[in-house]
Scaffold this motif. Structure first.
Motif, PDB file in Angstrom:
ATOM      1  N   ILE A  87       0.845  -1.201   0.000  1.00  0.00           N
ATOM      2  CA  ILE A  87       0.000   0.000   0.000  1.00  0.00           C
ATOM      3  C   ILE A  87       0.879   1.250   0.000  1.00  0.00           C
ATOM      4  O   ILE A  87       0.646   2.193  -0.763  1.00  0.00           O
ATOM      5  CB  ILE A  87      -0.939   0.002   1.228  1.00  0.00           C
ATOM      6  CG1 ILE A  87      -2.058  -1.029   1.028  1.00  0.00           C
ATOM      7  CG2 ILE A  87      -1.526   1.385   1.481  1.00  0.00           C
ATOM      8  CD1 ILE A  87      -2.930  -1.222   2.244  1.00  0.00           C
ATOM      9  N   LEU A  88       1.907   1.241   0.837  1.00  0.00           N
ATOM     10  CA  LEU A  88       2.782   2.415   0.943  1.00  0.00           C
ATOM     11  C   LEU A  88       3.603   2.604  -0.322  1.00  0.00           C
ATOM     12  O   LEU A  88       3.864   3.733  -0.739  1.00  0.00           O
ATOM     13  CB  LEU A  88       3.696   2.281   2.162  1.00  0.00           C
ATOM     14  CG  LEU A  88       2.964   2.290   3.517  1.00  0.00           C
ATOM     15  CD1 LEU A  88       3.909   1.970   4.652  1.00  0.00           C
ATOM     16  CD2 LEU A  88       2.282   3.629   3.760  1.00  0.00           C
ATOM     17  N   ILE A 145       1.111   4.107  -2.816  1.00  0.00           N
ATOM     18  CA  ILE A 145       0.190   5.077  -2.209  1.00  0.00           C
ATOM     19  C   ILE A 145      -0.243   6.148  -3.204  1.00  0.00           C
ATOM     20  O   ILE A 145      -1.369   6.633  -3.157  1.00  0.00           O
ATOM     21  CB  ILE A 145       0.831   5.717  -0.946  1.00  0.00           C
ATOM     22  CG1 ILE A 145      -0.198   6.561  -0.180  1.00  0.00           C
ATOM     23  CG2 ILE A 145       2.046   6.557  -1.316  1.00  0.00           C
ATOM     24  CD1 ILE A 145      -1.294   5.749   0.471  1.00  0.00           C
ATOM     25  N   LEU A 187      -3.079   4.807  -5.137  1.00  0.00           N
ATOM     26  CA  LEU A 187      -4.254   4.718  -4.262  1.00  0.00           C
ATOM     27  C   LEU A 187      -4.935   6.079  -4.130  1.00  0.00           C
ATOM     28  O   LEU A 187      -6.163   6.172  -4.201  1.00  0.00           O
ATOM     29  CB  LEU A 187      -3.828   4.238  -2.867  1.00  0.00           C
ATOM     30  CG  LEU A 187      -4.087   2.778  -2.552  1.00  0.00           C
ATOM     31  CD1 LEU A 187      -3.181   1.883  -3.376  1.00  0.00           C
ATOM     32  CD2 LEU A 187      -3.865   2.505  -1.081  1.00  0.00           C
ATOM     33  N   LYS A 188      -4.122   7.114  -3.949  1.00  0.00           N
ATOM     34  CA  LYS A 188      -4.683   8.454  -3.786  1.00  0.00           C
ATOM     35  C   LYS A 188      -5.376   8.915  -5.065  1.00  0.00           C
ATOM     36  O   LYS A 188      -6.492   9.439  -5.028  1.00  0.00           O
ATOM     37  CB  LYS A 188      -3.563   9.450  -3.437  1.00  0.00           C
ATOM     38  CG  LYS A 188      -2.967   9.272  -2.060  1.00  0.00           C
ATOM     39  CD  LYS A 188      -3.846   9.898  -1.008  1.00  0.00           C
ATOM     40  CE  LYS A 188      -3.269   9.721   0.383  1.00  0.00           C
ATOM     41  NZ  LYS A 188      -4.280  10.012   1.400  1.00  0.00           N
ATOM     42  N   GLU A 228      -8.398   4.091  -1.446  1.00  0.00           N
ATOM     43  CA  GLU A 228      -8.024   3.867  -0.046  1.00  0.00           C
ATOM     44  C   GLU A 228      -8.981   2.914   0.659  1.00  0.00           C
ATOM     45  O   GLU A 228      -8.549   2.027   1.396  1.00  0.00           O
ATOM     46  CB  GLU A 228      -7.982   5.193   0.723  1.00  0.00           C
ATOM     47  CG  GLU A 228      -6.832   6.103   0.324  1.00  0.00           C
ATOM     48  CD  GLU A 228      -7.238   7.189  -0.659  1.00  0.00           C
ATOM     49  OE1 GLU A 228      -6.631   8.250  -0.647  1.00  0.00           O
ATOM     50  OE2 GLU A 228      -8.184   6.934  -1.448  1.00  0.00           O
ATOM     51  N   ILE A 267      -8.235  -0.329   2.793  1.00  0.00           N
ATOM     52  CA  ILE A 267      -8.564  -0.317   4.231  1.00  0.00           C
ATOM     53  C   ILE A 267      -9.356  -1.577   4.577  1.00  0.00           C
ATOM     54  O   ILE A 267      -9.104  -2.241   5.585  1.00  0.00           O
ATOM     55  CB  ILE A 267      -9.361   0.961   4.606  1.00  0.00           C
ATOM     56  CG1 ILE A 267      -8.415   2.161   4.637  1.00  0.00           C
ATOM     57  CG2 ILE A 267     -10.059   0.794   5.956  1.00  0.00           C
ATOM     58  CD1 ILE A 267      -9.119   3.497   4.818  1.00  0.00           C
ATOM     59  N   LEU A 313      -3.566   6.726   5.939  1.00  0.00           N
ATOM     60  CA  LEU A 313      -4.167   6.755   4.600  1.00  0.00           C
ATOM     61  C   LEU A 313      -4.920   8.060   4.328  1.00  0.00           C
ATOM     62  O   LEU A 313      -5.168   8.393   3.177  1.00  0.00           O
ATOM     63  CB  LEU A 313      -5.081   5.546   4.402  1.00  0.00           C
ATOM     64  CG  LEU A 313      -4.347   4.204   4.317  1.00  0.00           C
ATOM     65  CD1 LEU A 313      -5.310   3.072   4.038  1.00  0.00           C
ATOM     66  CD2 LEU A 313      -3.262   4.216   3.255  1.00  0.00           C
ATOM     67  N   HIS A 314      -5.250   8.784   5.378  1.00  0.00           N
ATOM     68  CA  HIS A 314      -5.866  10.106   5.194  1.00  0.00           C
ATOM     69  C   HIS A 314      -4.811  11.195   5.006  1.00  0.00           C
ATOM     70  O   HIS A 314      -5.156  12.333   4.685  1.00  0.00           O
ATOM     71  CB  HIS A 314      -6.738  10.466   6.407  1.00  0.00           C
ATOM     72  CG  HIS A 314      -8.176  10.088   6.236  1.00  0.00           C
ATOM     73  ND1 HIS A 314      -9.056  10.833   5.499  1.00  0.00           N
ATOM     74  CD2 HIS A 314      -8.892   9.027   6.694  1.00  0.00           C
ATOM     75  CE1 HIS A 314     -10.258  10.265   5.526  1.00  0.00           C
ATOM     76  NE2 HIS A 314     -10.180   9.156   6.246  1.00  0.00           N
TER      77      HIS A 314
END
Length: 1523
Positions: A497-498, A501, A504-505, A510, A514, A1038-1039
């Protein structure tokens, strides 16, 4: 003894005499021989230890202290000679041989001591423990002589000259011995001749005095410093050479070699650092690839190697534990003597004081032995951790590709973070496995002496409990094993995920991830909950067992005979023994649990370390052959894994390359071009054939690998700096202008993954690194794909081409471009893993049409037009953060059309603008109550209230049962007198005993059930906290905005999800559980002491103040050291993550050893903080236990002086609990400190949970319609934006109106604002002024997910997640299989996916390692096509694709997006020639915005100049098509 003495050896009436008197015979024999015997017993052991020392020390200078000791020892010998002369000449009475023998023994010992002192000096021993102990004992045994002679003078009137001579000699020897003891309390002066690189002091323990070592006085300066100001890493000591990772690895590897290769174990010489650093990589003979039968050999068992390498220290630890246990059981026996003293009022007071002091000394010795034992075991654990981490790192550098796919980065990080720590921690208590049963046996023997056969029910009960607990531990082992697998999966997913990222954004994915993480976490929490229940049951059984054993023993003793009376000495000595019994019983389940977890960890480590390695024989390093070929592959077949069922990737490869030639490898996507380079590097599994390489290799991978260090260090790459060569390379790679733009030129720190460089800059740095290596062979994997036409031509001309720097070197050049092929000496055409043709450019063009087809995949009217003009930002999927964050907008050469990339937000560090990556925050000061309140709220406040209520009830039950026992024993004493006077009351007394027994049993059982309730509620509340805290950090991270990820290394974030979450899951619940149990004991003890005597308050107040002061000093230091430990640990994981990313480059350049040294350095940094943290714990422990021991002494002496007012039962109760407080106080502060140290994990989790979030994902009140945007109109009005308030505007008053369905090409120099515009559309950065309207909706007023889910960007960097093909294309599961297959067909991936085993359900490896770069890019394109958005942003989506596939994809994009609004950031000019309009940006403003034909017709336009540089004629531009 008849022959030695003329007087009796012992006087039986000594305990009744008015002062302590020992006979002359006893004083001159036994008493004097004790220190001599101990000296001669210890001496050979000490000499053996000195001979085995692992580091050489320089001889110490002859100091004043040394001379003083020598003179005093000489005086001591003189005194003994005087004694012999006195015996021979002056003594007229009957002579005793003992009086002659003892001085002779002392003279022999003294002469040996003179030799030993000099030998110690030559060996570099600063302070001798042997001599300290000897002179201490001699001082003590001299005291009775001094007392006896002094009293004799007092009582005698006439004294002879002989007696005066003897008296003077006794005092003379006493003062000399005392002086020798005092001088041995000091160490020789340490002179630091060497200055360490980081100017940190070496561990003071090496040169501290013996008392300072055993009492940890050498730690005091660190504690004081930490109390005065927050500690930093520089305050921690430099590790001793013997404790450094390199030394430890060498020792373990020596043992492994001796086992696997039958060679003898070689002693490590840490002074020969160069020899130690040689061949360390190859020192782990897990898979000896030079021996083909190795796979059938027995695997190396690494745990055996670790235990064998440090068996000497483990044996010493075992001996210390043995003596510690024996001294621990002496305390109850001395207590029995003390209670018997209270039972007999005729005994003199000095006897009671003597027993009190003897008890104090016994406990003090036990404290010293226990602390030394723990320190010895800790040092073994420290070495185990270093060894495992070092071995895992070294192994990861040698993993084959199939092994790499089996062991993900997250799993390997877990091996280093959790498994290595668990394996190290097991050493702290491993001796309990034999010590526990040993203590039980001693306890039962002593209990038998107290209670006879009444102990049998207790023993039976104990043996019933043991298998019950073992069964529970077996369940816990299974749960731990399952939990670790799920934890690995969670960390692996989090790592992915990182890494992805950005995607994802931009895709608003996200929530899908999650849900994925939460699903994994729920499974993990199930195991944690079940473990908590099992652990609570297990803990309470062991806590409850001593209570039940006590009840059953007392009940059996009382009921077995009416004559059995429970007296104070029987009850409280038994109680003291039960308390000692509680120790091993409470620790034993934890030890079993630790061993179970360590075995699980051992299996995981074992499996990893025995994984298959790269075949070192896959590539033969040979001299250049007579035919001048520097590279030769004959009949080579290769696959990525060693599984024979897997298909061959390369088949029947025959390749010969002349030395100094330039060879091109061309072919379609997935044809095997990069695989041939991998085969030459030895990265592939060779099935058959032969690969010969002559000379060193430099490798430029398709995706540039950049380290988190300065730009210069990235290029120089560990070699010696040559300024002339360096400058020449900078010019050749067109990097000079780029360096001028960076804040600190080439000293600028480059962020993780090169985030503050554009794609082209990264690729050119990678190329410069290859040039600087000055290798013989250069392997280029499409390096020009990341730069524009002009820069590409410059690099080819000055570097790769026939007139470049490398003209005399062998160059293998993988390319999708066609413009430079005719300059190559030979071209190999690859298709489906085979070489289908090869020859010169002209030969291939004339001989057949294979190369012609490749060249004609696009219109070849002007071949130069097809130069891959991908701009300088190409390898970044989506723009990052602009360099404006660091400095002014960067300007580069006007022909370099690279877009600016989003750069990380710079962290303003005074006087250091080089730093880009933010240093990890290290909190200082005490942990705020707010952090505890966060944990309490996460644990549910109601449950905390319940715990408090049950705690109070448990204390009351404990007090009641103990006070009742005291009253019971006192009643028995009173009734004994009555029974003696009236025998008819026997049955009444017996009934009273039964009555007392029932009440005592009821109170004890109640206490047990209340304690169980506390444990269960506490474990459940900790489980709830674990669940909530993980959720908060997951949501918080994630926010977070993209700027956070740009400035924070992934390893640092992973550390929060791995180590910190593990602390919340496992460490904190255990610490709270132990703290509650200990607090019950401490509170109960204090109340009992005050209940026994109000004088206890006078004793408790100063001791409590001292306790609070010591604890306060310690906590401030410990807290900071634990934080430093945590922060420096992050560096290990970040470095490891970086290593894994660049593994192929590291192996290609053969710089594994340098990276091993780098990893060892990070490990040693962390271990020095960890070591400082641990010894500060020992410092605290020994001081708190001494305070507790002082309390015991004061309590006992107070009781002696008040014995007329205290009953034996009360005294027994007070002293029993006072003895217990010694351990309990230490345990309480240790657990409270452990809680505070580990609550920092909650602090660190909360830090990320409270990160400043980006804009809300959804705003329900302003949610746009589901069909929005229906048209795709974009209106930008007066748009200005900046990255931070104190930075310049990157977009200035931009006004653009883009109609529905328009195709807009965006071009401009670096820093012009192209990427900023793109990011503003996605609200990655927010507008400062102006508005952006999409179909009449202001995007600032809606949630970012509502916005991002309706826009689609086709990134250049392909991000693939571990999971199915379907999950990668459609993580939300919104589309049918038919739709997905259609999208795959449009991207020409349908056939490739259909061939896979499970089609859409085929599992892709982490990062898509089992696909080529082009295939990964096409899969990302399918992902975008599926969304069917009305607005598309293209960021050179076909960068890693061959020209033919590129042409087909361009057609697909044109047809699939014909009704959509398309914004294309132009990296290849020919991709935007058919745009409706071209937007040229300059310095954040619109420079030109018009149709391509109109701009091209104006010779002064910026667009026309770019066309001219790319050799594109205006006639090549297609006619304008109105949207």
């Amino acid at each position: 003894m008849i022959y030695l003495c003329t007087t009796p050896l012992w006087d039986k009436n000594v305990t009744s005499s008015p002062y302590p008197y020992l006979t002359k015979c006893f004083r001159n024999t036994i008493l004097q021989w004790v220190p001599i015997s101990i000296f001669w017993l210890i001496l050979p052991v000490w000499l053996y230890v000195l001979s085995k020392r692992q580091f050489k020390s320089e001889p110490l200078v002859v100091s004043i202290l040394f001379i003083t000791k020598m003179i005093l020892t000489g005086l001591f010998l003189l005194g003994q000679i005087i004694r012999i002369i006195h015996y021979a000449i002056l003594l007229t009475s009957e002579k005793s041989y003992a009086y002659l023998l003892t001085p002779i023994l002392y003279i022999i010992t003294g002469v040996t001591i003179l030799w030993l002192m000099n030998y110690d000096r030559l060996k570099g021993v600063f302070s001798s423990g042997v001599l300290f102990i000897f002179w201490l004992l001699v001082s003590v045994v001299s005291i009775p002589d001094v007392i006896d002679y002094s009293i004799f003078i007092y009582h005698q009137e006439i004294i002879s000259i002989a007696f005066w001579t003897e008296l003077i000699n006794v005092w003379f020897i006493f003062f000399v011995v005392l002086s020798l003891f005092i001088t041995n309390c000091f160490a020789e002066k340490y002179i630091n001749l060497e200055t360490t690189l980081n100017e940190r002091a070496v561990v003071p323990e090496l040169y501290a005095s013996f008392p300072s070592r055993i009492l940890y006085g050498w730690v005091t300066p660190l504690i004081v410093q930490g109390y005065k100001k927050p500690l930093t890493e520089k305050d921690c000591w430099e590790l001793a050479s013997s404790e450094k990772t390199i030394t430890i690895i060498q020792q373990v590897q020596n043992y492994i070699k001796s086992r696997t290769k039958n060679i003898s174990y070689k002693k490590t010489d840490v002074n020969q650092s160069e020899e130690e650093h040689q061949n360390l990589l190859n020192g782990v003979p897990v898979v000896d690839v030079k021996n083909p039968s190795i796979k059938r050999q027995k695997k190396v068992i690494y745990s055996h190697a670790l235990f064998h390498a440090y068996r000497d220290r483990l044996i010493v630890g075992g001996l210390l534990k043995l003596f510690s246990d024996i001294t621990a059981f002496s305390a109850p026996m001395i207590l029995k003597l003390l209670l018997n003293f209270f039972a007999d009022p005729t005994k003199p007071k000095w006897l009671g004081i003597f027993y009190a002091m003897l008890l104090n000394v016994a406990v003090f010795i036990q404290i010293i032995l226990t602390r030394t034992y723990f320190q010895t075991q800790f040092m073994v654990g420290l070495r185990f951790r270093s060894a495992i981490t070092g071995l895992v790192y070294r192994k990861s550098l040698k993993l084959s590709n199939s092994s790499k796919q089996e062991a993900t980065t997250g799993e390997i990080v877990n091996l280093m973070a959790i498994d290595a720590s668990r394996f190290a921690e097991v050493t702290h208590h491993i001796h309990t496995l034999w010590s526990g049963p040993f203590q039980l046996i001693i306890a039962f023997v002593l209990l038998y002496r107290q209670m006879q056969w009444a102990i049998i029910p207790g023993i039976v009960l104990l043996f019933i409990m043991i298998p019950t607990n073992l069964y529970l531990q077996r369940i816990q082992k299974k749960l731990t094993s399952k939990q670790m697998k799920v934890k690995d999966e969670r960390i692996k997913t989090m790592n992915e995920i990182l890494n992805g990222i950005r995607v994802l954004k931009l895709y608003a994915w996200e929530m899908a991830f999650i849900r994925s993480i939460t699903h994994i976490r729920d499974k993990e929490l199930q195991y944690i909950r079940r473990k908590a229940i099992v652990s609570a049951i297990s803990n309470i059984l062991w806590t409850f067992t001593p209570i039940l054993v006590g009840i059953t023993t007392f009940a059996t003793y009382v009921l077995s005979s009416e004559t059995n009376v429970l007296t104070a000495d029987k009850a409280f000595v038994s109680l003291a023994l039960f308390n000692l019994l509680r120790g091993p019983l409470v620790v034993f389940p934890n030890v079993i649990s630790s061993v179970v977890e360590a075995r699980v960890s051992n299996k995981r480590i074992q499996k990893f370390l025995n994984n298959e390695e790269l075949d070192e024989n896959a590539v033969d390093r040979v001299p250049i052959s007579s035919d001048g070929k520097s590279i030769k592959i004959e009949n080579g077949s290769f696959r990525w894994s060693d599984n024979v069922q897997d298909p061959l990737i390369l088949n029947n490869i025959n390749l010969k390359i002349d030395q100094g030639s330039l060879v091109a490898l061309v072919g379609m996507v997935g044809s095997g071009k990069s695989s041939i380079l991998a085969a030459l590097l030895g990265e592939m599994n060779k099935v058959s054939g032969r690969v010969n390489v002559s000379g060193s290799i430099a490798y430029v991978p398709q995706t540039a690998w950049i380290m988190n260090t300065t730009l210069q260090e990235n290029i120089v790459f560990g070699r010696e700096f040559d300024k002339k060569l360096y400058n020449e390379i900078i010019e050749a790679c067109a990097l000079k202008q780029d360096l001028d733009m960076l804040p600190a030129k080439d000293e600028t720190e480059i962020g993780e993954k090169g985030i503050n460089l554009s794609g082209g800059q990264r690729q050119r740095v990678s190329l410069a690194r290859a040039l600087y290596s000055n290798a013989d062979i250069y392997l280029f994997d499409d390096p020009l794909s990341a730069v524009d036409a002009h820069v590409g031509a410059h690099i080819f001309k000055h570097v790769i081409g026939p007139k470049g720097i490398l003209r005399d070197k062998t160059r293998v050049f993988v390319t999708h471009g066609v413009s430079h092929l005719y300059k190559c000496n030979e071209i190999f055409v690859i298709s489906q893993g085979e070489i289908i043709d090869h020859g010169s450019y002209d030969d291939l063009m004339h001989r057949d049409n294979i190369l012609q087809e490749f060249l004609h995949s696009v219109d070849t009217s002007d071949s130069s037009r097809y130069i891959r003009s991908r701009s300088d930002a190409s390898s970044i999927s989506v723009p990052m953060t602009p360099l404006e964050l660091i400095d002014n907008p960067l300007e580069i050469n006007e022909n370099d059309g690279a877009p600016e990339l989003l750069q990380p937000i710079s962290i303003e560090i005074e006087d250091d603008k080089k730093k880009i990556i933010q240093k990890e925050t290290i909190q200082t000061g005490s942990v705020k109550f707010n952090i505890f309140s966060i944990y309490i709220r996460a644990s549910k406040l109601l449950l905390i209230i319940f715990i408090f209520v049950f705690f109070c009830l448990t204390v009351c039950a404990s007090l009641s049962s103990n006070i009742w026992l005291s009253k019971w024993t006192d009643q028995v004493k009173q009734k004994n007198t009555t029974i003696n006077n009236n025998n008819n009351n026997t049955s009444t007394s017996f009934n009273n005993q039964i009555h007392n027994m029932i009440i005592y049993s009821t109170l004890g059982i109640t206490q047990g059930f209340l304690a169980f309730a506390i444990q269960l509620i506490q474990k459940f509340s900790a489980y709830i906290a674990s669940r909530k805290l993980h959720w908060t950090i997951l949501i918080g991270v994630l926010h977070a905005p993209m700027s956070f990820f740009d400035t924070t290394p992934i390893g640092r974030i992973i550390n929060r999800f791995a180590k910190d979450i593990d602390a919340v899951d496992a460490v904190l619940p255990g610490a709270f559980s132990q703290a509650l149990t200990t607090l019950i004991i401490v509170v109960t003890t204090f109340i009992i002491l005050i209940y026994g005597s109000w004088f206890a308050i006078i004793e408790l107040i100063p001791l409590a103040i001292l306790f609070a002061f010591v604890q306060r000093m310690y906590v401030s230091t410990s807290r900071q050291l634990r934080r430093l430990d945590s922060v420096t640990r992050s560096s290990i994981y970040a470095n490891f993550g970086e290593t894994i990313q660049g593994l192929s480059s590291i192996r290609a350049y053969h710089v594994q050893q340098r990276f091993i040294d780098r990893s060892d350095k990070f490990m040693d940094r962390n271990q020095s903080c960890h070591f400082a943290s641990s010894v500060s714990n020992r410092w605290l422990g020994i001081r708190l236990e001494m305070i507790g021991n002082l309390l015991t002494l004061l309590t006992a002496i107070t009781a002696v002086f008040m014995r007329a007012h205290l009953t034996a039962g009360t005294v027994g109760l007070m002293i029993t609990y006072a003895i217990q407080i010694t351990h309990a106080l230490n345990l309480l502060v240790r657990t409270s400190s452990e809680i505070e140290a580990n609550i920092t994990s909650v602090e660190r989790i909360n830090e990320y949970a409270e990160l400043t979030p980006e804009a809300p994902w959804e705003i329900p009140d302003r949610k746009p319609p589901s069909y929005w945007p229906a048209n795709g109109n974009i209106q930008i009005m007066d748009l200005s934006t900046r990255y931070r308030n104190n930075l310049q505007l990157v977009l200035k008053n931009l006004t653009i109106d883009i109609q529905s369905g328009e195709k807009i090409g965006i071009i401009g120099r670096t820093g012009s604002g192209k990427s900023s515009l793109c990011l503003t559309l996605f609200r990655i950065i927010e507008p400062t002024n102006g508005t952006i309207m999409i179909d009449n909706v202001d995007i600032r007023l809606i949630g970012v997910h509502d916005l991002r889910s309706k826009l689609t960007i086709i990134p250049q960097d392909a991000v693939i997640f571990a999971g199915t093909v379907r999950f990668n294309v459609d993580p939300f599961g919104n589309y049918s299989d038919t739709e997905i297959w259609h999208a795959l067909e449009l991207t020409h991936m349908k056939q490739r996916i259909a061939k896979m085993d499970d089609g859409l359900l085929h599992l892709l490896a982490e990062g898509g390692q089992n696909m080529s770069a082009g295939e990964r890019q096409l899969l990302c394109l399918a992902r975008a096509l599926l969304r069917k958005s009305k607005i598309f942003i293209l960021d050179e989506a076909t960068a890693a694709i061959d020209m033919e596939t590129d042409r087909l994809i361009q057609l697909t994009i044109r047809s699939a997006f014909k009704d959509a609004t398309v914004l294309t950031i132009a990296h290849r000019l020919h991709t935007i020639l058919d745009s409706n309009r071209i937007l040229v940006l300059s310095n954040g403003c619109v420079e030109e915005f018009d149709e391509p034909m109109r701009l091209a017709a104006n010779p002064n336009s910026a667009f026309a100049k770019l066309l001219e540089n790319a050799n594109i004629r205006p006639s090549d531009i297609p006619p304008y098509n109105s949207a």
